[in-house]
Design a protein around this motif. Structure first.
Motif, mmCIF file in Angstrom:
data_model
loop_
_atom_site.group_PDB
_atom_site.id
_atom_site.type_symbol
_atom_site.label_atom_id
_atom_site.label_comp_id
_atom_site.label_asym_id
_atom_site.label_seq_id
_atom_site.Cartn_x
_atom_site.Cartn_y
_atom_site.Cartn_z
ATOM 1 N N SER A 32 4.716 35.888 51.966
ATOM 2 C CA SER A 32 3.981 34.741 52.503
ATOM 3 C C SER A 32 2.504 35.083 52.677
ATOM 4 N N GLY A 36 1.112 32.788 50.077
ATOM 5 C CA GLY A 36 0.967 31.524 50.790
ATOM 6 C C GLY A 36 2.260 30.969 51.361
ATOM 7 N N LEU A 37 2.112 29.925 52.160
ATOM 8 C CA LEU A 37 3.222 29.343 52.910
ATOM 9 C C LEU A 37 4.295 28.765 52.001
ATOM 10 N N LEU A 172 5.440 30.759 58.213
ATOM 11 C CA LEU A 172 4.323 29.932 58.665
ATOM 12 C C LEU A 172 3.175 30.801 59.158
ATOM 13 N N PHE A 173 3.489 31.782 59.997
ATOM 14 C CA PHE A 173 2.466 32.685 60.509
ATOM 15 C C PHE A 173 1.819 33.478 59.372
ATOM 16 N N SER A 174 2.643 34.041 58.493
ATOM 17 C CA SER A 174 2.125 34.882 57.419
ATOM 18 C C SER A 174 1.353 34.073 56.390
ATOM 19 N N GLY A 175 1.801 32.825 56.163
ATOM 20 C CA GLY A 175 1.104 31.967 55.202
ATOM 21 C C GLY A 175 -0.324 31.703 55.615
ATOM 22 N N TYR A 176 -0.537 31.445 56.902
ATOM 23 C CA TYR A 176 -1.906 31.226 57.385
ATOM 24 C C TYR A 176 -2.697 32.526 57.389
ATOM 25 N N PHE A 177 -2.005 33.645 57.681
ATOM 26 C CA PHE A 177 -2.669 34.943 57.617
ATOM 27 C C PHE A 177 -3.118 35.250 56.184
ATOM 28 N N LYS A 179 -4.306 33.288 54.011
ATOM 29 C CA LYS A 179 -5.561 32.632 53.652
ATOM 30 C C LYS A 179 -6.761 33.526 53.955
ATOM 31 N N ILE A 180 -6.590 34.395 54.953
ATOM 32 C CA ILE A 180 -7.689 35.269 55.357
ATOM 33 C C ILE A 180 -7.982 36.322 54.282
ATOM 34 N N GLN A 182 -7.307 36.024 50.972
ATOM 35 C CA GLN A 182 -7.590 35.522 49.629
ATOM 36 C C GLN A 182 -9.013 35.906 49.229
#
Length: 211
Positions: A32, A36-37, A172-177, A179-180, A182
């Protein structure tokens, strides 16, 4: 109908068990973060779908064969270990993901269905899940008037719901992480290296596992 107090206690214990560090959670966490999510959720759905396989094994009594037959257990864990090593190889070949290159590149990448299938296969080739179900689910049989098979199926469905909730939250948590990191090749290389180490470690652990 499952008594409410049995449902609450079983669901709560299932969430705690699903939260414990293990190959599934690590796999969801890293994938993730890297992809991504949507990829994470696809893998979660695959892993949860794989639980259906273990449920059928337990309810059909095949799990007893895995528990009593060293040959059957050995074959299944070798298949699982080889698949984990294959995933490590694929990770080693992968390149850092860039938003711009992913948008403009014409080269196709793995689709969500392929990630889903990866989650399914990773789950069903882990014989320890079947043995866990065999040991865990019968402890919550709640009625002598309802067939054991029906109760095991219902308990398995509740466990899958708990696993979906838990691993979905991790994705969900890892998907947003993700983005950092990328467009940060060094961070992605570090995560890829960590993923390779995890896959190889899990493969070795599976091969060394006992019935």
């Amino acid at each position: 109908m499952m008594p409410f107090e049995i449902f609450i206690s079983f669901f709560g214990i299932s969430v705690l068990l699903a939260l414990s560090p293990g190959p599934d959670n690590i796999f969801v966490l890293l994938q993730s973060a890297l992809h991504g999510l949507r990829v994470g959720i696809s893998i979660v759905l695959g892993l949860c779908s794989g639980l259906i396989f273990h449920t059928l094994l337990v309810t059909l009594g095949v799990a007893t064969l895995l528990k009593t037959s060293p040959t059957a257990f050995f074959i299944l864990k070798v298949v699982g270990a080889l698949y984990l090593l294959y995933l490590a190889y694929l990770t080693a070949k992968s390149k850092p993901i860039s938003i711009s290159t992913e948008t403009n590149s014409a080269k196709p990448k793995m689709n969500l269905w392929q990630y889903y299938r990866r989650g399914v296969f990773m789950n069903i080739t882990n014989p320890k899940v079947t043995l866990f179900f065999l040991a865990f689910l019968p402890q919550f049989i709640y009625s002598s008037e309802v067939s054991t098979t029906q109760q095991l199926l219902l308990l398995s469905a509740v466990f899958m719901l708990a696993a979906l909730f838990t691993m979905g939250s991790i994705a969900l948590f890892s998907g947003y992480f993700g983005k950092i990191i990328q467009d940060k090749p060094k961070a992605q290389y570090a995560l890829n290296l960590l993923t390779i180490i995890v896959f190889v470690g899990l493969a070795i652990n599976l091969l060394l596992s006992q019935q």
